[in-house]
Enzyme design. Structure first.
Site, PDB file in Angstrom:
ATOM      1  N   GLU A  63      -4.020 -12.299 -22.902  1.00  0.00           N
ATOM      2  CA  GLU A  63      -5.302 -11.862 -22.327  1.00  0.00           C
ATOM      3  C   GLU A  63      -6.256 -12.943 -22.821  1.00  0.00           C
ATOM      4  O   GLU A  63      -6.404 -13.402 -23.967  1.00  0.00           O
ATOM      5  CB  GLU A  63      -5.456 -10.310 -23.155  1.00  0.00           C
ATOM      6  CG  GLU A  63      -6.905  -9.777 -22.846  1.00  0.00           C
ATOM      7  CD  GLU A  63      -7.329  -8.292 -23.207  1.00  0.00           C
ATOM      8  OE1 GLU A  63      -6.694  -8.193 -24.339  1.00  0.00           O
ATOM      9  OE2 GLU A  63      -7.977  -7.812 -22.497  1.00  0.00           O
ATOM     10  N   LYS A 135      -8.223  -5.075 -15.580  1.00  0.00           N
ATOM     11  CA  LYS A 135      -8.167  -4.096 -16.349  1.00  0.00           C
ATOM     12  C   LYS A 135      -8.518  -2.843 -16.241  1.00  0.00           C
ATOM     13  O   LYS A 135      -9.756  -2.608 -15.982  1.00  0.00           O
ATOM     14  CB  LYS A 135      -8.614  -4.611 -17.849  1.00  0.00           C
ATOM     15  CG  LYS A 135      -8.425  -3.792 -19.177  1.00  0.00           C
ATOM     16  CD  LYS A 135      -8.809  -4.585 -20.190  1.00  0.00           C
ATOM     17  CE  LYS A 135      -8.388  -4.019 -21.717  1.00  0.00           C
ATOM     18  NZ  LYS A 135      -8.763  -5.002 -22.857  1.00  0.00           N
ATOM     19  N   CYS A 176      -3.494  -4.951 -21.877  1.00  0.00           N
ATOM     20  CA  CYS A 176      -3.933  -4.699 -23.204  1.00  0.00           C
ATOM     21  C   CYS A 176      -4.148  -3.129 -23.427  1.00  0.00           C
ATOM     22  O   CYS A 176      -3.384  -2.454 -23.486  1.00  0.00           O
ATOM     23  CB  CYS A 176      -4.806  -5.381 -23.975  1.00  0.00           C
ATOM     24  SG  CYS A 176      -5.137  -5.452 -25.651  1.00  0.00           S
TER      25      CYS A 176
HETATM   26  N1  LIG Z   1      -8.223  -5.350 -26.995  1.00  0.00           N
HETATM   27  C1  LIG Z   1      -7.581  -4.215 -26.490  1.00  0.00           C
HETATM   28  O1  LIG Z   1      -8.001  -4.175 -24.991  1.00  0.00           O
HETATM   29  C2  LIG Z   1      -7.035  -3.251 -27.030  1.00  0.00           C
HETATM   30  C3  LIG Z   1      -6.801  -3.125 -28.363  1.00  0.00           C
HETATM   31  O2  LIG Z   1      -7.111  -4.017 -29.117  1.00  0.00           O
HETATM   32  C4  LIG Z   1      -6.278  -1.974 -29.086  1.00  0.00           C
HETATM   33  O3  LIG Z   1      -5.991  -1.118 -28.098  1.00  0.00           O
HETATM   34  O4  LIG Z   1      -5.977  -1.685 -29.979  1.00  0.00           O
END
Ligand SMILES: NC(=O)CC(=O)C(=O)O
Length: 301
Positions: A63, A135, A176
């Site tokens: 990401e 996302k 994520c």
């Molecule tokens: N960074 C993200 O999108 C998610 C995350 O860090 C988490 O769910 O904990």
């Protein structure tokens, strides 16, 4: 560090409910990300080519691999996914590597409405962009005294699920925070995806708590491979990524993982192992949608 899966489940005799996909080698590139976009793209290229030289057919970046991860950076680093420098570089990398490339994510600016998205673009071995996942669940959390992060301050959420057809089979993509929601992985699995792949950047609070747990949960719920690819940890940056890029088998076992530094994790994805486990524990034939088909309409009380 590589953790090998023990052969807990013996070969199945009948393959009646089997999922068709071809064996492939997956590589997760845990990249050290800096504030210099060109340097990030060059570093990504070197690692993608290294993974391909080591036989990877499907290569994944983390990401936000071309920009620091933070709401104050997203607009500054954003670019078009039609002809911006990052998608051009990703397309060239995939072509040079002759591999599928799940290009982590980048801050995308949509020139039609000026919205910024956190977007993963996907390429085939000819370098053609074959999918883009914005996302769908923005990372908005507030854990008092530990971490507050509000992607919605600058980002807009995507509006669709992403399933990518490859010569190996169908792959589901999320980014994520999307992994915290079981439904997209379940839909992907029911639509025939053999793997869910998440570029992700958990942190030092949520990483130790949930990073591996969520991957194992999505894998064992759906009997698919699950992989999550993180940036390497940079303690001089504003956001400290957890690292630990990981591949989980359909049994829920971790097959490959690493610590927090830059590197590449490899795993062989094996249709026989997936189908043997589905044969041994036949969830797909046992679900009771007659009792719980209406989950989306059941309001929290
Ligand atoms: N960074 C993200 O999108 C998610 C995350 O860090 C988490 O769910 O904990």
């Amino acid at each position: 560090m590589l953790r090998a899966t023990s052969a807990l489940f013996s070969k199945a005799s009948s393959m009646s409910s089997s999922l068709a996909f071809k064996p492939c080698k997956l590589a997760l590139v845990q990249l050290a990300v800096t504030a210099d976009k060109s340097a990030n793209l060059a570093n990504a290229r070197a690692h993608v080519l290294e993974a391909a030289n080591n036989g990877a057919n499907v290569i994944v970046l983390p990401e936000c691999f071309n920009s620091p991860y933070g709401t104050s950076f997203f607009r500054e680093y954003s670019e078009s996914i039609k002809d911006g420098p990052s998608v051009k570089a990703l397309s060239e990398m995939a072509k040079e590597a002759k591999a599928y490339l799940i290009g982590g994510s980048i801050p995308e600016r949509d020139p039609t409405n000026d919205n910024i998205y956190n977007t993963c673009t996907v390429y085939n071995p000819a370098g053609e962009q074959i999918a883009a996942h914005r996302k769908i669940h923005l990372f908005d959390i507030d854990v008092p005294g530990k971490i507050r992060f509000q992607e919605s301050e600058t980002l807009t959420a995507g509006e669709s699920l992403t399933h990518v057809d490859t010569e190996y089979g169908k792959i589901g993509v999320g980014i994520c925070y999307d992994i915290r929601f079981p439904e997209p992985a379940m839909i992907a699995a029911r639509k025939g995806c053999f793997a869910m792949i998440y570029p992700g950047a958990f942190n030092m609070v949520t990483g130790p708590l949930h990073w591996e747990l969520l991957q194992r949960a999505r894998a064992v719920d759906n009997q698919v491979y699950v992989a999550a690819c993180s940036p390497a940890r940079d303690v001089t940056a504003g956001y400290h990524a957890w690292g630990h890029s990981t591949v989980v088998a359909p049994t829920g076992q971790v097959v490959a993982t690493m610590e927090e530094n830059q590197g590449i994790v490899y795993a062989d994805l094996d249709p026989q192992a997936l189908n043997d486990f589905r044969q041994s524990v036949p969830l797909y034939a046992q679900r009771r949608f007659d009792l719980y088909a209406d989950v989306a309409n059941t309001k929290p009380q």
